[in-house]
Each structure stands twice: as structure tokens, then as C-alpha cells.
Design a protein around this motif. Structure first.
Motif, PDB file in Angstrom:
ATOM      1  N   CYS A  57       0.837  -1.205   0.000  1.00  0.00           N
ATOM      2  CA  CYS A  57       0.000   0.000   0.000  1.00  0.00           C
ATOM      3  C   CYS A  57       0.871   1.254   0.000  1.00  0.00           C
ATOM      4  O   CYS A  57       0.550   2.233  -0.686  1.00  0.00           O
ATOM      5  N   ALA A  58       1.948   1.242   0.768  1.00  0.00           N
ATOM      6  CA  ALA A  58       2.843   2.401   0.817  1.00  0.00           C
ATOM      7  C   ALA A  58       3.507   2.634  -0.537  1.00  0.00           C
ATOM      8  O   ALA A  58       3.622   3.770  -0.996  1.00  0.00           O
ATOM      9  N   ARG A  59       3.934   1.546  -1.212  1.00  0.00           N
ATOM     10  CA  ARG A  59       4.532   1.682  -2.538  1.00  0.00           C
ATOM     11  C   ARG A  59       3.511   2.216  -3.539  1.00  0.00           C
ATOM     12  O   ARG A  59       3.821   3.067  -4.372  1.00  0.00           O
ATOM     13  N   ALA A  60       2.276   1.721  -3.452  1.00  0.00           N
ATOM     14  CA  ALA A  60       1.230   2.182  -4.367  1.00  0.00           C
ATOM     15  C   ALA A  60       0.911   3.656  -4.125  1.00  0.00           C
ATOM     16  O   ALA A  60       0.737   4.427  -5.073  1.00  0.00           O
ATOM     17  N   ALA A  61       0.853   4.061  -2.858  1.00  0.00           N
ATOM     18  CA  ALA A  61       0.573   5.461  -2.540  1.00  0.00           C
ATOM     19  C   ALA A  61       1.709   6.363  -3.015  1.00  0.00           C
ATOM     20  O   ALA A  61       1.471   7.453  -3.541  1.00  0.00           O
ATOM     21  N   SER A  62       2.930   5.909  -2.850  1.00  0.00           N
ATOM     22  CA  SER A  62       4.082   6.679  -3.307  1.00  0.00           C
ATOM     23  C   SER A  62       4.063   6.838  -4.825  1.00  0.00           C
ATOM     24  O   SER A  62       4.312   7.924  -5.349  1.00  0.00           O
ATOM     25  N   LYS A  63       3.745   5.761  -5.548  1.00  0.00           N
ATOM     26  CA  LYS A  63       3.674   5.830  -7.008  1.00  0.00           C
ATOM     27  C   LYS A  63       2.542   6.742  -7.447  1.00  0.00           C
ATOM     28  O   LYS A  63       2.705   7.538  -8.379  1.00  0.00           O
ATOM     29  N   ALA A  66       3.648  10.327  -6.932  1.00  0.00           N
ATOM     30  CA  ALA A  66       4.646  10.713  -7.920  1.00  0.00           C
ATOM     31  C   ALA A  66       4.000  10.941  -9.285  1.00  0.00           C
ATOM     32  O   ALA A  66       4.333  11.898  -9.990  1.00  0.00           O
ATOM     33  N   ASP A  67       3.052  10.072  -9.655  1.00  0.00           N
ATOM     34  CA  ASP A  67       2.357  10.241 -10.934  1.00  0.00           C
ATOM     35  C   ASP A  67       1.509  11.510 -10.936  1.00  0.00           C
ATOM     36  O   ASP A  67       1.436  12.209 -11.945  1.00  0.00           O
ATOM     37  N   GLN A  69       2.124  14.254  -9.223  1.00  0.00           N
ATOM     38  CA  GLN A  69       3.056  15.380  -9.329  1.00  0.00           C
ATOM     39  C   GLN A  69       3.563  15.523 -10.765  1.00  0.00           C
ATOM     40  O   GLN A  69       3.660  16.634 -11.291  1.00  0.00           O
ATOM     41  N   LEU A  70       3.859  14.409 -11.415  1.00  0.00           N
ATOM     42  CA  LEU A  70       4.300  14.441 -12.804  1.00  0.00           C
ATOM     43  C   LEU A  70       3.199  14.995 -13.709  1.00  0.00           C
ATOM     44  O   LEU A  70       3.465  15.810 -14.597  1.00  0.00           O
ATOM     45  N   ALA A  71       1.954  14.600 -13.472  1.00  0.00           N
ATOM     46  CA  ALA A  71       0.837  15.098 -14.276  1.00  0.00           C
ATOM     47  C   ALA A  71       0.655  16.603 -14.070  1.00  0.00           C
ATOM     48  O   ALA A  71       0.378  17.330 -15.029  1.00  0.00           O
ATOM     49  N   ARG A  72       0.824  17.084 -12.829  1.00  0.00           N
ATOM     50  CA  ARG A  72       0.737  18.532 -12.579  1.00  0.00           C
ATOM     51  C   ARG A  72       1.814  19.270 -13.361  1.00  0.00           C
ATOM     52  O   ARG A  72       1.578  20.321 -13.928  1.00  0.00           O
ATOM     53  N   ARG A  73       3.003  18.705 -13.413  1.00  0.00           N
ATOM     54  CA  ARG A  73       4.117  19.329 -14.133  1.00  0.00           C
ATOM     55  C   ARG A  73       3.842  19.349 -15.639  1.00  0.00           C
ATOM     56  O   ARG A  73       4.070  20.346 -16.312  1.00  0.00           O
ATOM     57  N   ILE A  74       3.325  18.247 -16.166  1.00  0.00           N
ATOM     58  CA  ILE A  74       3.047  18.144 -17.599  1.00  0.00           C
ATOM     59  C   ILE A  74       1.892  19.067 -17.979  1.00  0.00           C
ATOM     60  O   ILE A  74       1.904  19.657 -19.061  1.00  0.00           O
ATOM     61  N   ALA A  75       0.900  19.214 -17.110  1.00  0.00           N
ATOM     62  CA  ALA A  75      -0.279  20.027 -17.426  1.00  0.00           C
ATOM     63  C   ALA A  75       0.082  21.484 -17.668  1.00  0.00           C
ATOM     64  O   ALA A  75      -0.576  22.159 -18.457  1.00  0.00           O
ATOM     65  N   VAL A  76       1.131  21.991 -17.024  1.00  0.00           N
ATOM     66  CA  VAL A  76       1.495  23.409 -17.164  1.00  0.00           C
ATOM     67  C   VAL A  76       2.733  23.609 -18.029  1.00  0.00           C
ATOM     68  O   VAL A  76       3.203  24.731 -18.174  1.00  0.00           O
ATOM     69  N   ARG A 129      -5.471  10.754 -18.246  1.00  0.00           N
ATOM     70  CA  ARG A 129      -6.453  11.833 -18.375  1.00  0.00           C
ATOM     71  C   ARG A 129      -7.051  12.206 -17.024  1.00  0.00           C
ATOM     72  O   ARG A 129      -7.279  13.382 -16.745  1.00  0.00           O
ATOM     73  N   ALA A 130      -7.283  11.209 -16.175  1.00  0.00           N
ATOM     74  CA  ALA A 130      -7.804  11.500 -14.839  1.00  0.00           C
ATOM     75  C   ALA A 130      -6.798  12.316 -14.029  1.00  0.00           C
ATOM     76  O   ALA A 130      -7.176  13.268 -13.326  1.00  0.00           O
ATOM     77  N   LEU A 131      -5.516  11.972 -14.136  1.00  0.00           N
ATOM     78  CA  LEU A 131      -4.484  12.714 -13.410  1.00  0.00           C
ATOM     79  C   LEU A 131      -4.344  14.140 -13.947  1.00  0.00           C
ATOM     80  O   LEU A 131      -4.194  15.095 -13.170  1.00  0.00           O
TER      81      LEU A 131
END
Length: 146
Positions: A57-63, A66-67, A69-76, A129-131
Motif C-alpha cells: 500500500c505504501a509503494r502504491a501510494a508513493s507511485k 509521484a504520478d 506530481q508528474l501530471a501537474r508538471r506536464i499540465a502546465v 487523463r484522470a491525473l
């Protein structure tokens, strides 16, 4: 393997059958040894605590974080922004307005393209798309270089 004298043909047949039995046993046993090795590795992982439900669960939450945060970066992301140590030369969007390909100039001055969904989100368009939708709904915090 050979020899000379009486009964040598029978001796060679006996040795040949022994070799064939050894090969047959190896063909049967090698997959079993490989499976036993993988199961032993899985048991070690479980016993060390790496494969507990909490750790998964911790690994899934971390991923997921991270995804997101990456989507926020790509969106702008826009032309001229710095992405790691590369300069973005263009952001191509699909017909629905989602960034689909990023074109950048690497440190050698070569123009490269990055298919976003395939390279960064394992080809999962609906999750991507959801991210991106979630990233767009957040208030803009400015564009930070990474």
C-alpha cells in the motif's frame, strides 16, 4: 566411452541409456529447481517484510503521488520551460487538449520527442487523463524548474 572386447556393444547401449535417463531427468528437474528458487525468493521477501500489505500500500501510494506530481508538471508545461536539463521546444496536444507529445532539445542540441502516455504512464490513457484533469482542477502554483 568405447572399449574393446566381447560384449562391448551391450556396454555402450547401457551407457547410452544412462545418459538418456540423465538428460530426461534434467529436462524434468530444471523447471522445478527454477520454480523452487523463485518461491524461495518470494518467501524471503515476505519474511523480510518487503511484501506485506502495508508495504504494498505504501509503494502504491508513493507511485500515485509521484504520478500526480508528474501530471501537474506536464499540465502546465509550455515552450521554453526547462524539463530536468532539457529545454522544451513544443508541447503537442491531442484533439481533447491533453498533452500527448513533448518535443525537447537535449544537451547535445538534438531535438527529441517524448510520447507522454506511452513513456511515462505505461500507455494507460484513462489514468493519465484522470491525473491531468485533477491537476487542472488544482490552483496553479507557478512553473518550477526541475
Amino acid at each position: 566411452m568405447g572399449g574393446s572386447g566381447r560384449g562391448i556393444g551391450r556396454l555402450n547401449r547401457r551407457r547410452g541409456r544412462l545418459i538418456e535417463r540423465t538428460i530426461d531427468a534434467a529436462v524434468r528437474n530444471v523447471p522445478l529447481y527454477q520454480k523452487a528458487k523463485s518461491l524461495a525468493a518470494a518467501m524471503e521477501q515476505i519474511l523480510s517484510g518487503e511484501d506485506t500489505h502495508a508495504a504494498r500500500c505504501a509503494r502504491a501510494a508513493s507511485k500515485t503521488a509521484a504520478d500526480a506530481q508528474l501530471a501537474r508538471r506536464i499540465a502546465v508545461l509550455a515552450k521554453g520551460d526547462r524539463l530536468i536539463r532539457w529545454t522544451v521546444t513544443a508541447v503537442y496536444r491531442d484533439r481533447d487538449g491533453y498533452p500527448s507529445t513533448i518535443s525537447y532539445q537535449d544537451e547535445d542540441g538534438q531535438r527529441q520527442t517524448l510520447p507522454v502516455v506511452r513513456a511515462l504512464f505505461q500507455g494507460d490513457h484513462s489514468r493519465y487523463r484522470a491525473l491531468i484533469d485533477a491537476a487542472r482542477s488544482l490552483p496553479q502554483q507557478g512553473n518550477h524548474d526541475e
